[in-house]
Design a protein around this motif. Structure first.
Motif, PDB file in Angstrom:
ATOM      1  N   LEU A  87       0.802  -1.226   0.000  1.00 43.99           N
ATOM      2  CA  LEU A  87       0.000   0.000   0.000  1.00 43.99           C
ATOM      3  C   LEU A  87       0.837   1.280   0.000  1.00 43.99           C
ATOM      4  CD1 LEU A  87      -2.733  -1.096   2.582  1.00 43.99           C
ATOM      5  CD2 LEU A  87      -2.823  -1.244   0.087  1.00 43.99           C
ATOM      6  N   ASP A  88       2.063   1.193  -0.480  1.00 41.06           N
ATOM      7  CA  ASP A  88       2.966   2.346  -0.505  1.00 41.06           C
ATOM      8  C   ASP A  88       3.627   2.391  -1.876  1.00 41.06           C
ATOM      9  OD1 ASP A  88       4.932   4.271  -0.124  1.00 41.06           O
ATOM     10  OD2 ASP A  88       5.531   3.508   1.834  1.00 41.06           O
ATOM     11  N   ARG A  89       3.483   3.498  -2.576  1.00 42.83           N
ATOM     12  CA  ARG A  89       4.049   3.598  -3.922  1.00 42.83           C
ATOM     13  C   ARG A  89       5.508   4.055  -3.925  1.00 42.83           C
ATOM     14  NH1 ARG A  89      -0.605   6.774  -7.050  1.00 42.83           N
ATOM     15  NH2 ARG A  89       0.736   8.409  -6.285  1.00 42.83           N
ATOM     16  N   THR A  90       6.055   4.313  -2.775  1.00 42.05           N
ATOM     17  CA  THR A  90       7.446   4.747  -2.661  1.00 42.05           C
ATOM     18  C   THR A  90       8.376   3.580  -2.963  1.00 42.05           C
ATOM     19  OG1 THR A  90       6.818   6.327  -0.942  1.00 42.05           O
ATOM     20  CG2 THR A  90       9.145   5.736  -1.067  1.00 42.05           C
ATOM     21  N   ASP A  91       9.468   3.854  -3.676  1.00 39.94           N
ATOM     22  CA  ASP A  91      10.511   2.849  -3.875  1.00 39.94           C
ATOM     23  C   ASP A  91      11.434   2.859  -2.669  1.00 39.94           C
ATOM     24  OD1 ASP A  91       9.658   2.042  -6.397  1.00 39.94           O
ATOM     25  OD2 ASP A  91      10.944   3.477  -7.451  1.00 39.94           O
ATOM     26  N   TYR A  92      11.800   1.671  -2.249  1.00 38.34           N
ATOM     27  CA  TYR A  92      12.752   1.494  -1.150  1.00 38.34           C
ATOM     28  C   TYR A  92      13.925   0.690  -1.688  1.00 38.34           C
ATOM     29  CZ  TYR A  92       9.029   3.155   1.872  1.00 38.34           C
ATOM     30  OH  TYR A  92       8.058   3.928   2.454  1.00 38.34           O
ATOM     31  N   PHE A  93      15.051   0.825  -1.021  1.00 41.32           N
ATOM     32  CA  PHE A  93      16.275   0.206  -1.520  1.00 41.32           C
ATOM     33  C   PHE A  93      16.901  -0.684  -0.470  1.00 41.32           C
ATOM     34  CE2 PHE A  93      15.307   4.094  -3.636  1.00 41.32           C
ATOM     35  CZ  PHE A  93      15.335   3.694  -4.953  1.00 41.32           C
ATOM     36  N   ILE A  94      17.427  -1.805  -0.970  1.00 39.87           N
ATOM     37  CA  ILE A  94      18.105  -2.779  -0.125  1.00 39.87           C
ATOM     38  C   ILE A  94      19.358  -3.240  -0.857  1.00 39.87           C
ATOM     39  CG2 ILE A  94      16.051  -3.613   1.081  1.00 39.87           C
ATOM     40  CD1 ILE A  94      15.986  -5.980  -0.890  1.00 39.87           C
ATOM     41  N   LEU A  95      20.282  -3.765  -0.102  1.00 37.67           N
ATOM     42  CA  LEU A  95      21.452  -4.380  -0.708  1.00 37.67           C
ATOM     43  C   LEU A  95      20.987  -5.626  -1.446  1.00 37.67           C
ATOM     44  CD1 LEU A  95      24.540  -3.794  -0.603  1.00 37.67           C
ATOM     45  CD2 LEU A  95      24.676  -5.651   1.041  1.00 37.67           C
ATOM     46  N   SER A  96      21.433  -5.786  -2.676  1.00 41.09           N
ATOM     47  CA  SER A  96      21.033  -6.946  -3.468  1.00 41.09           C
ATOM     48  C   SER A  96      21.541  -8.237  -2.844  1.00 41.09           C
ATOM     49  CB  SER A  96      21.600  -6.811  -4.889  1.00 41.09           C
ATOM     50  OG  SER A  96      21.395  -8.000  -5.614  1.00 41.09           O
ATOM     51  N   ASP A  97      20.734  -9.290  -2.943  1.00 45.63           N
ATOM     52  CA  ASP A  97      21.188 -10.607  -2.487  1.00 45.63           C
ATOM     53  C   ASP A  97      22.397 -11.076  -3.290  1.00 45.63           C
ATOM     54  OD1 ASP A  97      19.159 -10.731  -0.607  1.00 45.63           O
ATOM     55  OD2 ASP A  97      17.829 -11.937  -1.881  1.00 45.63           O
ATOM     56  N   GLU A  98      22.535 -10.559  -4.500  1.00 47.73           N
ATOM     57  CA  GLU A  98      23.642 -10.929  -5.391  1.00 47.73           C
ATOM     58  C   GLU A  98      24.727  -9.856  -5.436  1.00 47.73           C
ATOM     59  OE1 GLU A  98      23.878 -13.932  -7.235  1.00 47.73           O
ATOM     60  OE2 GLU A  98      22.325 -14.444  -5.784  1.00 47.73           O
ATOM     61  N   ALA A  99      24.763  -8.946  -4.469  1.00 49.46           N
ATOM     62  CA  ALA A  99      25.698  -7.818  -4.492  1.00 49.46           C
ATOM     63  C   ALA A  99      27.147  -8.264  -4.642  1.00 49.46           C
ATOM     64  CB  ALA A  99      25.534  -6.962  -3.239  1.00 49.46           C
ATOM     65  N   TRP A 100      27.554  -9.239  -3.861  1.00 47.61           N
ATOM     66  CA  TRP A 100      28.980  -9.612  -3.865  1.00 47.61           C
ATOM     67  C   TRP A 100      29.313 -10.425  -5.112  1.00 47.61           C
ATOM     68  CZ3 TRP A 100      29.560  -5.789  -1.346  1.00 47.61           C
ATOM     69  CH2 TRP A 100      28.903  -5.516  -0.155  1.00 47.61           C
TER      70      TRP A 100
END
Length: 158
Positions: free
Chosen positions: A84-97
């Motif tokens: 219910l929130d149209r805002t984009d949120y950011f996380i470290l990718s599971d595949e980052a490394w």
């Protein structure tokens, strides 16, 4: 319904870590703010919006957007949303490394191509046997192989 954007409260120790991450990644060609964003997300317990990143790191919203775009393009960050929130949120990718190692491998592959171009240019100019280019070629190949071994060890199933 959008979550109120606020500055995260971070300790002096975490702030120091975030700033050091900025310097570290800057030495690898990622803007300092990009490294600071990574540092913040490494210490976060939940996804963070660009607005909150901007307020917490005290940098412009446009700079955060630019760096988030870079970090998502190279596979270090992922975009997520909350119900219910149209805002984009950011996380470290599971595949980052994995993506970071792949990026390094690609860099060494490009370097090898440039060395070959240099060797060909020297050959066509009548200059042969440049040991510095040969040494760089061996180094780039070794670094590519070592990074591939690291990737294989990190993610053996891929």
């Amino acid at each position: 319904m959008s979550e109120k954007q606020t500055e995260l409260k971070i300790s002096a120790g975490i702030q120091k870590f975030i700033d050091k991450m900025g310097l570290y990644y800057e030495s690898y060609g990622i803007p300092r703010i990009g490294g600071r964003i990574l540092g913040l997300l490494l210490t976060a317990s939940e996804p963070i919006s660009a607005e909150t990143i901007s307020k917490t790191l005290q940098v412009s919203r446009s700079s955060v957007s630019t760096n988030i775009r870079l970090l998502t393009t190279i596979g270090l960050l992922d975009i997520t949303q909350k119900p219910l929130d149209r805002t984009d949120y950011f996380i470290l990718s599971d595949e980052a490394w994995v993506n970071a190692i792949r990026l390094r491998i690609q860099g060494f592959q490009e370097l090898s191509k440039m060395v070959e171009q240099g060797r060909q240019a020297m050959k066509s100019a009548g200059q042969m046997g440049n040991t510095k280019l040969q040494e760089m070629e061996k180094w780039a190949e070794m670094m590519q192989n070592l990074h591939q071994q690291a990737l294989d060890e990190w993610k053996p199933s891929e």
